[in-house]
Design an enzyme around this catalytic site. Structure first.
Site, PDB file in Angstrom:
ATOM      1  N   SER A 142       0.826  -1.201   0.000  1.00 53.74           N
ATOM      2  CA  SER A 142       0.000   0.000   0.000  1.00 53.74           C
ATOM      3  C   SER A 142       0.872   1.267   0.000  1.00 53.74           C
ATOM      4  CB  SER A 142      -0.965  -0.033   1.191  1.00 53.74           C
ATOM      5  OG  SER A 142      -1.960   0.945   1.067  1.00 53.74           O
ATOM      6  N   HIS A 184      -5.264  -1.390  -3.938  1.00 52.88           N
ATOM      7  CA  HIS A 184      -6.577  -1.651  -3.312  1.00 52.88           C
ATOM      8  C   HIS A 184      -7.763  -1.362  -4.238  1.00 52.88           C
ATOM      9  CE1 HIS A 184      -4.273  -2.103   0.274  1.00 52.88           C
ATOM     10  NE2 HIS A 184      -4.009  -0.819   0.405  1.00 52.88           N
TER      11      HIS A 184
END
Length: 198
Positions: free
Chosen positions: A111, A152
């Site tokens: 991330s 994501h």
């Protein structure tokens, strides 16, 4: 150079030997209200058989960080706020140390950890709160890949809309959109592939 940029850690087992010393940087989550995902990530890595070496950018000196980087086989940079993470890296002046590590060993970015591998993180302002890093004025980051990671995707309709907005606002950037079932495997700055992790 070997980089794995993803929100999914299944790919790690394919390339990092069990028992390896794995540096773990949790810094990006320090400004998050809920850090349970970071704790779970660390536990998962321990359960996968890695020896975890904590590297705390906010509290350790540049010398301590550099020493730990010299002792580990791979580095896992956990998720959280991209701007805060880059601020802390620059406050400790270890950008070059992280680049040098990635050139020689294995860098794993989850991330936020994947976004700072890009040339700049300015593009994530729709996805992360810039005010979490009031001391950060320069958004140039590690520049390990000539692309911009958007992790994501498909996690929610609201998040997808923010990613779509980011793409529309930056038509000249080379984006790589990743779901949590994908990872970018980088062999060199411009040599990379997207793999499914399950």
């Amino acid at each position: 150079m070997k980089l794995f940029l993803s929100g999914n850690m299944r790919i790690i087992k394919k390339y990092v030997k069990k028992g390896s010393a794995l540096g773990f940087i949790p810094t990006a989550s320090e400004v998050e209200n809920d850090r349970s995902y970071m704790v779970q990530n660390k536990l998962n890595l321990q359960n996968m058989g890695y020896k975890i070496i904590d590297i705390e950018l906010s509290t350790e000196s540049k010398e301590e960080i550099a020493e730990k980087l010299n002792t580990i086989d791979a580095l896992y940079v956990a998720g959280g706020n991209c701007f805060y993470l880059l601020q802390q890296i620059k406050q400790k002046n270890v950008l070059n140390e992280l680049r040098n590590f990635a050139d020689k060993k294995i860098y794993i970015g989850a991330s936020a950890g994947s976004c700072i591998a890009c040339p700049s993180i300015e593009y994530v302002h729709n996805l992360d709160d810039r005010t979490a890093a009031p001391l950060l004025t320069d958004y140039h980051s590690l520049n390990l890949i000539q692309a911009y990671i958007l992790p994501h995707y498909n996690s929610s309709e609201e998040y997808n809309a923010l990613i779509d907005k980011t793409i529309d606002e930056n038509p000249n950037l080379n984006f790589i959109i990743l779901t949590d079932r994908q990872a970018v495997v980088v062999n060199d700055n411009e040599d990379y592939t997207v793999e499914y992790t399950d």
